[in-house]
Design a protein around this motif. Structure first.
Motif, PDB file in Angstrom:
ATOM      1  N   CYS A 282       0.501  -1.341   0.280  1.00 34.48           N
ATOM      2  CA  CYS A 282       0.100   0.315  -0.527  1.00 34.48           C
ATOM      3  C   CYS A 282       1.142   1.409  -0.327  1.00 34.48           C
ATOM      4  O   CYS A 282       1.794   1.436   0.211  1.00 34.48           O
ATOM      5  N   GLY A 283       0.288   2.144  -0.423  1.00 30.17           N
ATOM      6  CA  GLY A 283       0.461   3.754   0.086  1.00 30.17           C
ATOM      7  C   GLY A 283      -0.016   4.573   0.000  1.00 30.17           C
ATOM      8  O   GLY A 283      -1.562   4.349  -0.457  1.00 30.17           O
ATOM      9  N   MET A 284       0.035   5.911  -0.581  1.00 32.89           N
ATOM     10  CA  MET A 284       0.265   7.170  -0.433  1.00 32.89           C
ATOM     11  C   MET A 284       0.485   6.810  -2.300  1.00 32.89           C
ATOM     12  O   MET A 284       1.646   7.046  -3.023  1.00 32.89           O
ATOM     13  N   VAL A 285      -0.507   7.930  -3.112  1.00 29.39           N
ATOM     14  CA  VAL A 285      -0.595   7.818  -4.525  1.00 29.39           C
ATOM     15  C   VAL A 285       0.158   8.914  -4.718  1.00 29.39           C
ATOM     16  O   VAL A 285       0.461   9.649  -4.558  1.00 29.39           O
ATOM     17  N   HIS A 286       1.385   8.450  -5.812  1.00 28.95           N
ATOM     18  CA  HIS A 286       1.817   8.970  -6.477  1.00 28.95           C
ATOM     19  C   HIS A 286       2.178  10.055  -7.253  1.00 28.95           C
ATOM     20  O   HIS A 286       0.620  10.127  -7.779  1.00 28.95           O
ATOM     21  N   PRO A 287       2.374  11.478  -7.182  1.00 29.92           N
ATOM     22  CA  PRO A 287       1.969  12.350  -7.615  1.00 29.92           C
ATOM     23  C   PRO A 287       2.010  12.512  -9.102  1.00 29.92           C
ATOM     24  O   PRO A 287       1.182  12.444  -9.561  1.00 29.92           O
ATOM     25  N   ASN A 288       3.264  11.233  -9.607  1.00 27.15           N
ATOM     26  CA  ASN A 288       3.013  11.112 -11.706  1.00 27.15           C
ATOM     27  C   ASN A 288       1.695  10.385 -11.993  1.00 27.15           C
ATOM     28  O   ASN A 288       1.328  10.586 -12.569  1.00 27.15           O
TER      29      ASN A 288
END
Ligand code: DAH
Length: 337
Positions: A282-288
């Motif tokens: 999981c993680g925080m959605v990457h800005p790219n």
């Protein structure tokens, strides 16, 4: 003639007594008293008798008719009092045979159980295509063509940029391209990787992906949602642990473990003596990723996660070989009713 009458009566009565059901009785009534019956036939011969015998024998025959009629009726009553059970009789009071009934495949059951916990948190179920393009499977997810992490998502290529998706993450991109935040979605589906089949690998398996995007979504929201899910699915007292990790499409990223629900964290063969079981990424959605779908990464944030369904089902039900899911052996499938 009288002898004939007596013999006929004896024979008829014998047969009537022996009759086993009303069908047999009906046949006997026809045989003796019917229009072409034996008694009727005898009555027909009276015309040819000497005139002085006619009244007496006529009377005798009529009396025989009456007696046989009575015998037939009383046998009928007898039969209806103690019915003879016919061969094809069905006893409706016996417990029935239940027809064999199907049941959900354990993977379908696992996907349904996972999704229903997220549905309870307001997520919506979304699906996407299994044939994908390099853009959705990699590029839009911040996995550049020459990015070494593409090895980790080893892929079946078809041709002309088409491929079998190697994870459910491309559905994140497809969904965001057409929908606006805020939203919470859960994406179950099949994925493909060119792995040799063994007890823990298959060229086709299932994942459930999640994506939450909105105003001010934080890592705390990620921890909260996943902890609720993991305790809901594996049991209220499992511990949940987030370990830093790397995924191209999230930053920061983590892998999530639950305390082993077999040994309670002490260490056993299922958790490899570690006391923890790795469940998802999981993680925080990457800005790219936001840029690829024309969202403004300065305005929205989100978290994503992905998990392998076979692995979760194997842990939950104590299954030690992934091939069992795909062999359709009824002895295995029937255990998941
Ligand atoms: N797509 C990853 C895989 O197949 C799993 C995953 C990890 C999905 C982290 C995510 C995520 O959405 O944030 O291994």
């Amino acid at each position: 003639m009288l002898d004939k009458i007596n013999a006929l009566e004896a024979e008829a009565k014998g047969e009537i007594k022996a009759a086993g059901d009303s069908k047999a009785l009906d046949d006997l009534r026809t045989k003796y008293l019917g229009r072409k019956g034996l008694v009727t036939e005898l009555l027909g011969t009276i015309a040819s008798l000497p005139p002085e015998d006619k009244p007496r024998l006529g009377k005798e025959l009529n009396a025989l008719k009456t007696r046989l009629d009575e015998t037939l009726r009383s046998r009928q009553t007898e039969l209806s009092r103690s019915p003879v059970i016919p061969k094809d009789f069905a006893d409706l009071t016996l417990p029935g045979f239940s027809p064999p009934s199907g049941s959900k495949h354990p993977l379908t059951k696992t996907i349904d159980d996972i999704c229903s916990i997220f549905l309870g948190m307001g997520f919506k179920v979304v699906e996407g295509p299994e044939i994908e393009t390099e853009f959705y499977n990699f590029e839009a997810l911040n996995i550049a063509l020459d990015h070494p992490s593409r090895d980790a998502f080893d892929t079946f290529y078809i041709k002309n940029q088409y491929l079998l998706r190697s994870h459910t993450s491309p559905v994140q991109v497809r969904f965001m391209e057409t929908e606006k935040p805020p939203f919470k979605i859960i994406v179950p589906g099949r994925v493909y990787r060119p792995d040799a089949v063994d007890a823990s690998h298959s060229f086709m398996f299932h994942q459930v992906e999640g994506l939450v995007v909105g105003d001010g979504v934080t890592f705390a929201d990620l921890k909260g949602a996943l902890s609720v899910f993991l305790r809901g699915y594996f049991g209220a007292d499992v511990k949940v642990r987030f370990r830093p990790h790397y995924f191209p499409f999230t930053e920061p990223s983590a892998e999530v473990d639950v305390s082993c629900f077999i040994c309670g964290g002490k260490g056993c063969s299922v958790c490899g003596r570690k006391g923890w079981l790795e469940i998802l990424g999981c993680g925080m959605v990457h800005p790219n990723v936001f840029k690829a779908v024309k969202y403004n990464p300065e305005k929205v944030t989100g978290f994503a996660f992905g998990m392998g369904v076979e692995r979760i089902a194997m842990l939950k039900y104590g299954i030690n070989d992934m091939r069992l899911f795909f062999e359709n052996d009824m002895r295995f499938l029937e255990q998941f009713r």
